[in-house]
Design an enzyme around this catalytic site. Structure first.
Site, PDB file in Angstrom:
ATOM      1  N   GLY A   1       0.785  -1.231   0.000  1.00 48.66           N
ATOM      2  CA  GLY A   1       0.000   0.000   0.000  1.00 48.66           C
ATOM      3  C   GLY A   1       0.816   1.280   0.000  1.00 48.66           C
ATOM      4  N   VAL A   2       2.120   1.188   0.184  1.00 51.28           N
ATOM      5  CA  VAL A   2       2.987   2.383   0.182  1.00 51.28           C
ATOM      6  C   VAL A   2       3.153   2.882  -1.250  1.00 51.28           C
ATOM      7  CG1 VAL A   2       5.375   3.156   0.571  1.00 51.28           C
ATOM      8  CG2 VAL A   2       4.209   1.780   2.306  1.00 51.28           C
TER       9      VAL A   2
ATOM     10  N   PRO B   1       7.225   7.092  -6.003  1.00 52.33           N
ATOM     11  CA  PRO B   1       7.219   7.862  -7.254  1.00 52.33           C
ATOM     12  C   PRO B   1       7.632   6.981  -8.438  1.00 52.33           C
ATOM     13  CG  PRO B   1       8.255   9.140  -5.496  1.00 52.33           C
ATOM     14  CD  PRO B   1       8.049   7.743  -4.957  1.00 52.33           C
ATOM     15  N   ALA B   2       7.038   7.226  -9.603  1.00 49.61           N
ATOM     16  CA  ALA B   2       7.305   6.395 -10.777  1.00 49.61           C
ATOM     17  C   ALA B   2       8.715   6.597 -11.314  1.00 49.61           C
ATOM     18  CB  ALA B   2       6.283   6.696 -11.878  1.00 49.61           C
TER      19      ALA B   2
ATOM     20  N   GLY C   1      18.795   7.996  -9.471  1.00 44.31           N
ATOM     21  CA  GLY C   1      19.826   7.059  -9.047  1.00 44.31           C
ATOM     22  C   GLY C   1      21.182   7.726  -8.894  1.00 44.31           C
TER      23      GLY C   1
ATOM     24  N   ASP D   1      17.514   6.923  -4.958  1.00 37.59           N
ATOM     25  CA  ASP D   1      17.965   5.541  -4.803  1.00 37.59           C
ATOM     26  C   ASP D   1      19.478   5.513  -4.621  1.00 37.59           C
ATOM     27  OD1 ASP D   1      17.631   2.481  -5.311  1.00 37.59           O
ATOM     28  OD2 ASP D   1      19.240   3.108  -6.664  1.00 37.59           O
TER      29      ASP D   1
ATOM     30  N   TYR E   1      27.578   2.028  -2.614  1.00 40.31           N
ATOM     31  CA  TYR E   1      27.921   3.146  -3.501  1.00 40.31           C
ATOM     32  C   TYR E   1      28.882   4.131  -2.826  1.00 40.31           C
ATOM     33  CZ  TYR E   1      23.750   1.828  -6.262  1.00 40.31           C
ATOM     34  OH  TYR E   1      22.797   1.171  -6.991  1.00 40.31           O
TER      35      TYR E   1
ATOM     36  N   LYS F   1      20.332   0.129  -0.007  1.00 45.67           N
ATOM     37  CA  LYS F   1      20.509  -1.319  -0.146  1.00 45.67           C
ATOM     38  C   LYS F   1      21.568  -1.834   0.819  1.00 45.67           C
ATOM     39  CE  LYS F   1      19.865  -0.427  -5.067  1.00 45.67           C
ATOM     40  NZ  LYS F   1      20.281   0.993  -5.026  1.00 45.67           N
TER      41      LYS F   1
ATOM     42  N   HIS G   1      20.957  -6.080  -1.870  1.00 40.30           N
ATOM     43  CA  HIS G   1      21.577  -5.634  -3.116  1.00 40.30           C
ATOM     44  C   HIS G   1      21.755  -6.761  -4.132  1.00 40.30           C
ATOM     45  CE1 HIS G   1      24.281  -2.109  -4.518  1.00 40.30           C
ATOM     46  NE2 HIS G   1      23.861  -2.767  -5.563  1.00 40.30           N
TER      47      HIS G   1
END
Length: 294
Positions: A11-12, A15-16, A20, A45, A50, A75, A108
């Site tokens: 249900g959360v 955004p489409a 990154g 993200d 990273y 991640k 990851h």
């Protein structure tokens, strides 16, 4: 038109189009994320591996955008797999990001040769979800057999599976497996960035004549056409760039529509050639690296 968000299986809303920061150097990350937030992105993200979570956090602090409006995803790296280790990895990431609760926390990679560790890590995510320290949990680079085993031995269906998907590598079987289980596919390298560095006759997706033709027909760029292709097929995307004009261009994808024929034409460009590492070959020996505390 596709909606500007997707609803996860718990249900959360996510955004489409996210932003990154894979391979974005720490010293460029703050400015890139600030630009993205100014443009209108509300999903960032990142990942422990990273090495730029701290800079993402700094950009969030410096931005005029209310932090509660920004959907933050990170991640857990394979070096931190196992139940207790994953709980600790959350603390490390949350500390660097400067936030108490992470919107989406994912594994990851699968560790195929040590799947018990992978399961332990995922159970850690389930605990963090139960404790409301994260709003959703998921996986990345999991193949159909990894998903089958994970679903058989855990209780929360992953909200997302973040995988390499672009016109030259569609992973149709994996997309179908995600859809069958109600898992949202997140496309990393959605405009085929990973193909820019690859030898071979196909070269870069951005130079592909078929994509170029579709782009010209819509008065759009090849990158925008590829992002539309994902969105119209129900995939969330996380394009990356440090160039302000490209950051803007990649977000401007909500006011045109590709035809079914155009979508099918892009689907037909699939070469079946993966750009990233083979998921079956991920081991701690080869890919392990220590994720520092701070």
């Amino acid at each position: 038109m596709s909606s500007s968000s997707f609803t996860l299986n718990n249900g959360v809303q996510i955004p489409a189009v996210g932003f990154g920061v894979f391979q974005t150097p720490p010293d460029e990350t703050i400015a890139a994320v600030q630009t993205a937030l100014e443009v209108g992105y509300r999903h960032i993200d990142t990942a422990a591996a990273y090495g730029n979570e701290r800079q993402v956090g700094e950009a969030l602090r410096r931005s005029d955008v209310d932090p509660s409006e920004v959907f933050v995803e990170t991640k857990i790296w394979i070096s931190d797999y196992g139940y207790d280790e994953t709980l600790h990895a959350f603390d490390k990431s949350a500390g660097k990001l400067g936030i108490d609760r992470i919107d989406l926390l994912i594994l990851h990679q699968a560790l195929p040769g040590e799947f018990e560790l992978t399961l332990g890590a995922y159970r850690g995510l389930e605990q963090l979800l139960a404790d409301e320290k994260v709003r959703a949990i998921g996986v990345s680079n999991f193949m159909p057999d990894h998903l089958t085993r994970l679903l058989a031995e855990t209780s929360v269906v992953p909200a997302v599976n973040q995988i390499e998907v672009h016109p030259y590598f569609r992973q149709s079987e994996l997309l179908a497996a995600d859809a069958e289980h109600g898992i949202l596919t997140q496309a990393w390298s959605p405009i085929g960035g990973i193909t820019f560095y690859r030898d071979g006759s196909h070269g870069s997706t951005l130079q592909d004549p078929t994509i170029g033709e579709i782009a010209a027909a819509h008065g759009r760029t090849p990158a925008q056409v590829m992002l539309r292709w994902h969105l119209q097929q129900g995939r969330q995307v996380i394009p990356k760039s440090v160039t302000p004009s490209r950051i803007r261009e990649n977000f401007d994808v909500f006011d045109f529509e590709l035809s079914d024929d155009q979508l099918a034409t892009i689907d037909a460009l699939d070469t079946g050639v993966r750009g990233g590492p083979e998921p079956a070959q991920i081991t701690r020996e080869t890919f392990g690296r220590e994720i520092p505390e701070a």
